[in-house]
Write a protein that holds these residues in place. Structure first.
Motif, PDB file in Angstrom:
ATOM      1  N   UNK A  94     -24.635  24.645  -2.207  1.00 37.37           N
ATOM      2  CA  UNK A  94     -25.828  25.560  -2.837  1.00 37.37           C
ATOM      3  C   UNK A  94     -26.169  24.021  -3.357  1.00 37.37           C
ATOM      4  N   UNK A  95     -25.386  23.216  -3.907  1.00 35.59           N
ATOM      5  CA  UNK A  95     -25.706  22.022  -4.987  1.00 35.59           C
ATOM      6  C   UNK A  95     -26.151  20.968  -4.292  1.00 35.59           C
ATOM      7  N   UNK A  96     -25.219  20.478  -3.047  1.00 41.79           N
ATOM      8  CA  UNK A  96     -26.128  19.511  -1.946  1.00 41.79           C
ATOM      9  C   UNK A  96     -27.307  20.205  -1.599  1.00 41.79           C
ATOM     10  N   UNK A  97     -27.677  21.517  -1.161  1.00 39.78           N
ATOM     11  CA  UNK A  97     -28.941  21.503  -0.990  1.00 39.78           C
ATOM     12  C   UNK A  97     -30.237  21.443  -2.333  1.00 39.78           C
ATOM     13  N   UNK A 101     -21.823  13.185   4.042  1.00 36.47           N
ATOM     14  CA  UNK A 101     -21.261  13.461   5.024  1.00 36.47           C
ATOM     15  C   UNK A 101     -19.297  13.298   4.466  1.00 36.47           C
ATOM     16  N   UNK A 102     -19.350  13.207   3.073  1.00 31.66           N
ATOM     17  CA  UNK A 102     -18.166  13.414   3.431  1.00 31.66           C
ATOM     18  C   UNK A 102     -17.387  14.726   2.288  1.00 31.66           C
ATOM     19  N   UNK A 103     -19.091  15.691   2.038  1.00 34.88           N
ATOM     20  CA  UNK A 103     -18.607  16.620   1.808  1.00 34.88           C
ATOM     21  C   UNK A 103     -18.442  17.717   3.607  1.00 34.88           C
ATOM     22  N   UNK A 104     -18.999  17.125   3.973  1.00 32.48           N
ATOM     23  CA  UNK A 104     -19.329  17.621   5.669  1.00 32.48           C
ATOM     24  C   UNK A 104     -17.803  17.636   5.929  1.00 32.48           C
ATOM     25  N   UNK A 145      -5.854  35.551   1.314  1.00 27.62           N
ATOM     26  CA  UNK A 145      -7.141  36.347   1.719  1.00 27.62           C
ATOM     27  C   UNK A 145      -7.324  35.946  -0.010  1.00 27.62           C
ATOM     28  N   UNK A 146      -7.111  36.522  -0.505  1.00 26.76           N
ATOM     29  CA  UNK A 146      -7.336  35.961  -1.913  1.00 26.76           C
ATOM     30  C   UNK A 146      -8.491  34.502  -2.226  1.00 26.76           C
ATOM     31  N   UNK A 147      -7.177  33.629  -1.631  1.00 25.53           N
ATOM     32  CA  UNK A 147      -6.974  32.217  -1.380  1.00 25.53           C
ATOM     33  C   UNK A 147      -8.817  31.989  -0.497  1.00 25.53           C
ATOM     34  N   UNK A 148      -8.342  32.429   0.304  1.00 22.72           N
ATOM     35  CA  UNK A 148      -9.406  31.970   1.263  1.00 22.72           C
ATOM     36  C   UNK A 148     -10.744  32.315   1.030  1.00 22.72           C
ATOM     37  N   UNK A 149     -11.060  33.337   0.201  1.00 22.67           N
ATOM     38  CA  UNK A 149     -11.925  34.141  -0.511  1.00 22.67           C
ATOM     39  C   UNK A 149     -12.788  32.780  -1.517  1.00 22.67           C
ATOM     40  N   UNK A 150     -11.144  32.366  -2.480  1.00 25.52           N
ATOM     41  CA  UNK A 150     -11.929  31.480  -3.678  1.00 25.52           C
ATOM     42  C   UNK A 150     -12.468  30.418  -2.859  1.00 25.52           C
ATOM     43  N   UNK A 151     -11.628  30.323  -2.228  1.00 25.69           N
ATOM     44  CA  UNK A 151     -12.038  28.798  -1.275  1.00 25.69           C
ATOM     45  C   UNK A 151     -13.139  28.970  -0.346  1.00 25.69           C
ATOM     46  N   UNK A 152     -13.662  30.088  -0.445  1.00 22.28           N
ATOM     47  CA  UNK A 152     -15.030  29.460   0.520  1.00 22.28           C
ATOM     48  C   UNK A 152     -16.394  29.976  -0.889  1.00 22.28           C
ATOM     49  N   UNK A 153     -16.027  30.641  -2.040  1.00 14.74           N
ATOM     50  CA  UNK A 153     -16.882  31.064  -2.972  1.00 14.74           C
ATOM     51  C   UNK A 153     -16.691  29.326  -3.436  1.00 14.74           C
ATOM     52  N   UNK A 154     -15.956  28.256  -3.555  1.00 15.80           N
ATOM     53  CA  UNK A 154     -16.341  26.843  -4.170  1.00 15.80           C
ATOM     54  C   UNK A 154     -16.684  25.962  -2.682  1.00 15.80           C
TER      55      UNK A 154
END
Length: 82
Positions: free
Chosen positions: A21-24, A49-52, A6-15
């Protein structure tokens, strides 16, 4: 799911959220006033597209095991109650 998972998932979500946010922010700042600006925008669109694709890969990594488990459970119950 373990606390570490769960911690790993949360860290990945944050990244991913920071990347999004940077893309937008960058996309909102684009103005096209020349051919060069247009070329830069096209290159940026390719980066989006690569990010998506990366975001989708991350989603599948997280959801595939869950979806597979649901399919297995449903298959077992179908065998029990034809």
């Amino acid at each position: 799911m373990t606390n570490q998972a769960l911690k790993t998932i949360s860290e990945n979500e944050t990244k991913l959220e920071l990347q999004k946010s940077a893309i937008v922010e960058r996309a909102n700042a684009i103005t096209i006033e020349s051919v060069e600006d247009c070329e830069k925008a096209v290159e940026f669109a390719k980066q989006i597209q690569t990010a998506i694709k990366k975001f989708e890969e991350e989603r599948v990594i997280l959801t595939k095991p869950i979806n597979d488990a649901v399919k297995n459970i449903n298959a077992r119950f179908k065998l029990m109650y034809p």
